[in-house]
Write a protein that holds these residues in place. Structure first.
Motif, PDB file in Angstrom:
ATOM      1  N   GLN A 440      41.653  38.118  28.806  1.00 54.27           N
ATOM      2  CA  GLN A 440      40.204  38.085  28.682  1.00 54.27           C
ATOM      3  C   GLN A 440      39.595  38.704  29.948  1.00 54.27           C
ATOM      4  O   GLN A 440      40.005  38.377  31.055  1.00 54.27           O
ATOM      5  CB  GLN A 440      39.745  36.632  28.524  1.00 54.27           C
ATOM      6  CG  GLN A 440      38.283  36.492  28.158  1.00 54.27           C
ATOM      7  CD  GLN A 440      37.884  35.042  27.914  1.00 54.27           C
ATOM      8  OE1 GLN A 440      36.882  34.758  27.286  1.00 54.27           O
ATOM      9  NE2 GLN A 440      38.677  34.117  28.422  1.00 54.27           N
ATOM     10  N   ALA A 441      38.621  39.589  29.779  1.00 57.56           N
ATOM     11  CA  ALA A 441      38.099  40.316  30.939  1.00 57.56           C
ATOM     12  C   ALA A 441      36.665  40.752  30.708  1.00 57.56           C
ATOM     13  O   ALA A 441      36.200  40.861  29.573  1.00 57.56           O
ATOM     14  CB  ALA A 441      38.972  41.537  31.238  1.00 57.56           C
ATOM     15  N   VAL A 442      35.975  41.015  31.825  1.00 55.25           N
ATOM     16  CA  VAL A 442      34.625  41.584  31.795  1.00 55.25           C
ATOM     17  C   VAL A 442      34.752  43.087  32.020  1.00 55.25           C
ATOM     18  O   VAL A 442      35.257  43.528  33.051  1.00 55.25           O
ATOM     19  CB  VAL A 442      33.730  40.961  32.881  1.00 55.25           C
ATOM     20  CG1 VAL A 442      32.363  41.640  32.885  1.00 55.25           C
ATOM     21  CG2 VAL A 442      33.586  39.469  32.667  1.00 55.25           C
ATOM     22  N   LEU A 443      34.307  43.866  31.058  1.00 52.60           N
ATOM     23  CA  LEU A 443      34.266  45.323  31.189  1.00 52.60           C
ATOM     24  C   LEU A 443      32.865  45.715  31.631  1.00 52.60           C
ATOM     25  O   LEU A 443      31.888  45.465  30.923  1.00 52.60           O
ATOM     26  CB  LEU A 443      34.614  45.992  29.855  1.00 52.60           C
ATOM     27  CG  LEU A 443      34.418  47.520  29.801  1.00 52.60           C
ATOM     28  CD1 LEU A 443      35.322  48.235  30.802  1.00 52.60           C
ATOM     29  CD2 LEU A 443      34.669  48.034  28.381  1.00 52.60           C
ATOM     30  N   PHE A 444      32.767  46.322  32.819  1.00 48.87           N
ATOM     31  CA  PHE A 444      31.480  46.750  33.360  1.00 48.87           C
ATOM     32  C   PHE A 444      31.441  48.266  33.373  1.00 48.87           C
ATOM     33  O   PHE A 444      32.255  48.912  34.043  1.00 48.87           O
ATOM     34  CB  PHE A 444      31.282  46.200  34.768  1.00 48.87           C
ATOM     35  CG  PHE A 444      29.942  46.529  35.367  1.00 48.87           C
ATOM     36  CD1 PHE A 444      28.766  46.211  34.711  1.00 48.87           C
ATOM     37  CD2 PHE A 444      29.850  47.158  36.599  1.00 48.87           C
ATOM     38  CE1 PHE A 444      27.525  46.506  35.256  1.00 48.87           C
ATOM     39  CE2 PHE A 444      28.620  47.460  37.162  1.00 48.87           C
ATOM     40  CZ  PHE A 444      27.449  47.129  36.487  1.00 48.87           C
ATOM     41  N   MET A 445      30.510  48.827  32.621  1.00 46.18           N
ATOM     42  CA  MET A 445      30.464  50.279  32.450  1.00 46.18           C
ATOM     43  C   MET A 445      29.020  50.707  32.236  1.00 46.18           C
ATOM     44  O   MET A 445      28.314  50.153  31.389  1.00 46.18           O
ATOM     45  CB  MET A 445      31.326  50.670  31.239  1.00 46.18           C
ATOM     46  CG  MET A 445      31.280  52.122  30.830  1.00 46.18           C
ATOM     47  SD  MET A 445      32.308  52.428  29.359  1.00 46.18           S
ATOM     48  CE  MET A 445      31.448  51.434  28.134  1.00 46.18           C
ATOM     49  N   ILE A 452      35.596  41.169  26.741  1.00 51.73           N
ATOM     50  CA  ILE A 452      36.622  41.640  25.815  1.00 51.73           C
ATOM     51  C   ILE A 452      37.903  40.846  26.015  1.00 51.73           C
ATOM     52  O   ILE A 452      38.074  40.135  27.004  1.00 51.73           O
ATOM     53  CB  ILE A 452      36.920  43.150  26.003  1.00 51.73           C
ATOM     54  CG1 ILE A 452      37.632  43.388  27.348  1.00 51.73           C
ATOM     55  CG2 ILE A 452      35.666  43.989  25.892  1.00 51.73           C
ATOM     56  CD1 ILE A 452      38.179  44.800  27.497  1.00 51.73           C
ATOM     57  N   ARG A 453      38.794  40.991  25.062  1.00 55.15           N
ATOM     58  CA  ARG A 453      40.157  40.489  25.224  1.00 55.15           C
ATOM     59  C   ARG A 453      41.107  41.612  24.858  1.00 55.15           C
ATOM     60  O   ARG A 453      41.047  42.165  23.751  1.00 55.15           O
ATOM     61  CB  ARG A 453      40.432  39.271  24.347  1.00 55.15           C
ATOM     62  CG  ARG A 453      41.785  38.638  24.652  1.00 55.15           C
ATOM     63  CD  ARG A 453      42.064  37.405  23.824  1.00 55.15           C
ATOM     64  NE  ARG A 453      43.287  36.763  24.272  1.00 55.15           N
ATOM     65  CZ  ARG A 453      43.846  35.702  23.683  1.00 55.15           C
ATOM     66  NH1 ARG A 453      43.269  35.162  22.617  1.00 55.15           N
ATOM     67  NH2 ARG A 453      44.960  35.175  24.152  1.00 55.15           N
TER      68      ARG A 453
END
Length: 550
Positions: A440-445, A452-453
């Protein structure tokens, strides 16, 4: 009789002038109310209807007055002064009726129903003022399998930022956590908000891994599922690099294994450079890598960075030459350099030599990440130690994409996502992630955060993708001495062949060993290396050379 006709005409003109005055007064009242009260368009419509009613009444009064003029001869006893007073009073009466219509329309708007749930939640959370409300007519509610979607307009003079800044409080008022909420905004309206409230904590149940077709048709490179089960990822790795950070055993390597698998399926023809600091985390892809190294030695990392910087310089030279000759810019095969446990390569032993090596590596890596993008070379660095000094700031600042798994604190999250991350729209604190949900993670773009996972592909699926790509690339290798050498080593089932054995097999019969090695290297286009078995060529390096473009 002839003398009285001009007087009748003048009276008619007076009536018309009075009507025009009424129109001006009515529209002036409408404009004043809209400016001061900031009514919505439905309110404006109601006010317009009211004004039309007033105008209709005025028209009736004028018609009645004009009709009365036709009977003036029969009423000669009427006083001219009284008639003048009557005509002067008509505009005032019409204005009073117009004002009454405006007040009634405004009351109708104010009595329009509010959305009780959103008004209560946003008001108590401080996202809107106590006297403000979310209109029911401005709200659309959609039920999904995973949660409820509220699509609404915040009150005028408010924007989506007012909601984004209070998401934690909004979640509390809903009786859930911040991670249960996903906020989306509109590029057409500052007031538009789309808010998803999950029924359960995110990723309580895993979503099935995507199929090849789903990966191939995704608009970009998928990295995982979002909280609704839709694929989420990045649009491209062209002119973009990525930093992946998170504490140990949080699923970084599995996530990046999924990334590489998706690249092999969806990204087309590209070169893969792998430095496996875990020694076995990226081994599945060695077969399709242009260069694969399993090491935690900073010298190996520096050597690979030097190689890629040299390739970048060569490509920039070709671009410059094309510009000088007024030719189209050359197209290069993309190169993606992925490093696991990158922080180990920037560490030093406090010695003078160690510090100098670390400084040199940091500068070379900064150059690679910052200046090689235009030449088609992208970098993905992974680290399980996202501390302030794990990866130098000069390197961290160059990454367009940031991916942060669970970390222990907000300060650590800033290291991975940027010092100003928590000032962006609807930030997600990685310290709030459930450490038991791996990947599980935070995608910063591009200024936006997505929870997301990552995919957890089964090994047989990954192996089938790798074998398919390897077979396709081998078939694409043109017939040459290099391909003959590869085929020879495969037919013998060996991973290494000494120069003394390989050279005669390719028709080089020189007696002098030095001359023989020189001619073999020229023929293959690959320099020989020295191993414990002697000087010669490895199958991996020959394959890499065969797959490598310019």
């Amino acid at each position: 009789m002839g003398k009285k006709r001009p007087q009748v005409s003048e009276d008619t003109y007076g009536q018309a002038a009075g009507a025009i005055g009424v129109l001006a007064i009515a529209f002036g009242i409408l404009a004043a109310i809209k400016d001061k009260l900031g009514l919505s368009w439905p309110a404006t419509v109601l006010l317009t209807v009211g004004s039309l009613v007033a105008l209709g009444y005025g028209a009736w009064r004028i018609r009645t007055g004009v009709t009365g003029l036709s009977t003036r001869d029969a009423k000669r006893s009427a006083s001219p002064k009284q008639e003048t007073v009557l005509h002067q009073d008509a505009p005032d009466q019409l204005a009073e009726h117009a004002e009454e219509a405006v007040v009634e329309a405004q009351a109708a708007v104010e009595s329009a129903p509010d959305h009780p749930e959103l008004t209560m939640v946003l008001s108590r959370a401080g996202a809107i003022g106590k006297g403000e409300a979310v209109r029911a007519e401005d709200v659309t509610v959609e039920q999904l399998d995973v949660g409820t979607v509220y699509d609404f307009l915040v009150p005028e003079a408010r924007t989506h930022e007012d909601v984004a800044k209070r998401l934690g409080s909004v979640a509390s008022m809903f009786g859930v956590t911040r991670l249960h909420l996903k906020l989306e905004t509109s590029r057409q309206s500052e007031r538009r908000v789309r808010l998803l409230k999950l029924h359960d904590p995110p990723f309580s149940s895993p979503f099935p891994a995507p199929t090849r077709q789903e990966i191939a048709t995704f608009a970009g490179v998928p990295l995982g599922h979002d909280v609704t089960g839709e694929l989420a990822g990045v649009p491209t790795f062209d002119k973009a690099s990525m930093l992946v950070a998170g504490m140990t055993q949080m699923g970084k390597t599995t996530l990046v294994n999924g990334l590489i698998t998706c690249l092999l399926i969806a990204y087309g023809d590209f070169e893969l450079y792998l430095l496996d600091g875990k020694f076995c985390g990226l081994t599945k892809f060695e077969k399709v890598a242009t260069r694969y190294e399993s090491s935690d030695d900073p010298a190996v990392f520096e050597e690979m960075v030097d190689e890629l910087n040299d390739r970048s310089d060569s490509r920039y030279g070709q671009i410059t030459e094309a510009i000088r000759n007024r030719q189209p810019a050359p197209r290069f095969k993309p190169v993606i350099f992925i490093v696991d446990e990158a922080a180990d390569f920037f560490a030093h032993d406090e010695s003078k030599e160690g510090k100098e090596q670390a400084r040199r590596i940091a500068e070379k890596t900064r150059t690679l990440v910052a200046k090689s993008l235009e030449s088609g070379i992208s970098t993905v660095l992974m680290t399980q130690r996202p501390s302030t000094n794990a990866i130098p700031v000069t390197v961290r600042d160059q990454f367009l994409y940031r991916l942060c798994l669970y970390v222990a604190s907000s300060g650590t999250a800033k290291v991975a996502l940027g010092d100003t991350y928590f000032e962006t729209v609807a930030p997600i604190n990685p310290a709030l992630l459930d450490p038991d949900v791996k990947g599980q993670a935070v995608l910063f773009m591009k200024g936006r955060s997505t929870l997301i996972r990552g995919f957890n592909f089964e090994d047989p699926f990954i192996w089938s993708v790798v074998d398919e790509v390897s077979s396709r690339r081998e078939k694409a290798i043109p017939d040459s001495p290099l391909k003959q050498a590869i085929d020879l080593m495969r037919s013998k089932g060996v991973e290494f062949m000494a120069t003394a054995e390989l050279a005669p097999a390719l028709g080089i019969m020189e007696e002098d060993a030095t001359e023989r090695g020189k001619k073999l290297s020229e023929l293959l286009g690959v320099q020989a290396g020295r191993t414990s078995k002697g000087r010669g060529h490895t199958l991996a390096h020959l394959n890499a050379a065969a797959m490598s473009g310019s």
